[in-house]
Design an enzyme around this catalytic site. Sequence first.
Site, PDB file in Angstrom:
ATOM      1  CE  LYS A 160      43.967  29.264  30.237  1.00 46.88           C
ATOM      2  NZ  LYS A 160      45.412  29.300  29.934  1.00 46.88           N
ATOM      3  CD  GLU A 236      42.539  39.030  43.280  1.00 43.73           C
ATOM      4  OE1 GLU A 236      43.023  40.161  43.053  1.00 43.73           O
ATOM      5  OE2 GLU A 236      41.997  38.731  44.355  1.00 43.73           O
ATOM      6  CB  CYS A 270      48.218  42.945  38.983  1.00 49.10           C
ATOM      7  SG  CYS A 270      48.550  41.965  40.464  1.00 49.10           S
ATOM      8  CD  GLU A 367      47.772  46.084  34.172  1.00 47.50           C
ATOM      9  OE1 GLU A 367      46.992  45.598  33.338  1.00 47.50           O
ATOM     10  OE2 GLU A 367      48.015  45.554  35.268  1.00 47.50           O
TER      11      GLU A 367
END
Length: 462
Positions: A160, A236, A270, A367
Amino acid sequence: MTVIGCGFTVHDPATGEVVATVPDAGVDEARRAADAAASALPGWAATPPRRRSEVLARAHGLMVEQTDALALLISRESGKAQADARAEVGYAAEFFRWFAEEAVRPDGHFGLAPDGRSRSIVVPQPVGVAALVTPWNFPAAMVTRKVAPALAAGCTAVLKPAAETPLTALAIAEILTEAGAPAGALGVLPTTRPAEVVTALLEHDAVRKLSFTGSTAVGRQLLRQAAGRVVNCSMELGGNAPFVVCADADLDAAVEGALIAKLRNAGQACTAANRFLVHDAVAEEFTAALAEAFAARTVGPAADPDTDIGPLIDARAVRRIQGRVDEALARGASLAHPPAPVPGVGSFLAPLVVRDVPRDAALATEEIFGPVAPILTWSDPRDMIATANATEYGLAGYVYSSDIDRALTIGRSLQCGMVGVNRGVVSDPAAPFGGMKQSGLGREGAREGIRAFQETQFLSVA
Ligand code: NAD
């Protein structure tokens, strides 16, 4: 992305133009894709490793051959600058090559039980049908980093992809078919209803594995859901990478590394450096050099070959990051350079170096996922390490020092799964990629990548 009838449209974030319309999968399609993967599983798992390896090797060759077309697709659906998009295709293809090589080296061992009465054979077995969920920021590499080891291990999979970037995933599935993967080996489900579709996959009897890449918030939620059927999970998740510059660092190298660690994919990685922890003695010089380099970057659409930095994925991302910059500025931070001009249309944000950022400002604690570099200074190494580790994340970190012992000592003290030592990039298909703390569970790439799709089976032999 707009939903039209039973399909939805994918947009170019630089222009807002429609790139394509794709079918919008729902629960029924998810169940059917899992059924197809379950039917294909016994045949693929029994296919000799050499044959599986050859399919992956052909997929590598086809991806490399199609670099131009794939890079264009990545740029169009994600806004990624052309140089970054081409680099991504090479990186993504490499997962097929690496796991083609790993497929023929199954682990296992044989031994005599301590009491001498039985022999043990330990063999890896494919875990089963895998549900793979990927983000939009690396539309090719996040897909191949999961699909290649899954197929190498003898699993079949249902992918997906992110709704923003389904086209690259569909193109990779076609490449695999052309390379000889059997029907059902990989199903792809573009959807605007990720929660429903992934829930349907996790509830399907055949699905034994979830490999997810995305935000920590969604990862936590999926771990809770996966617990319902004790589905094996690899995660992850997000990062908040410290980029440490010591007083004895080679500053030219540190600036060069910072540009890669911060501005690759417009900071939407990331592993992106999130906080620059710079020693007091070199803070002025490093900040000035970084500011000059940031100001010289060209911001524009990926279609323009001069573009260094493309648009962010959408206008919401621009607003979120601008809000954090404004908050830091209101609390005493300042811009180290005037922002570069940006096009009037599209979700663009000029790269910014922000100095004197308070350690508890959102710009330092959350982040960023964009081209903004907050500078924090330090003089006491223990304080610096404590600041670097004061986050729930633990994905990547970076350290620059010309004293390799110091660099390695600091590197080992960082609670990060990956540390770049005098390097601004840590991604390598041959190395274990993954995070500590709430940045994830397990590793992708390397030897570990295929293990994530295997169960260990022990045969006790009389
Ligand atoms: P996201 O978590 O919003 O989405 C990731 C994927 O999960 C997408 O496919 C999305 O459709 C799906 N999803 C969203 N909500 C869901 C739900 N309720 N149930 C099931 N699936 C759901 O993340 P994003 O915005 O696409 O990507 C950015 C994030 O991904 C950042 O936090 C970044 O650090 C992280 N990331 C991590 C890595 C890594 O390797 N650690 C790599 C790339 C990106």
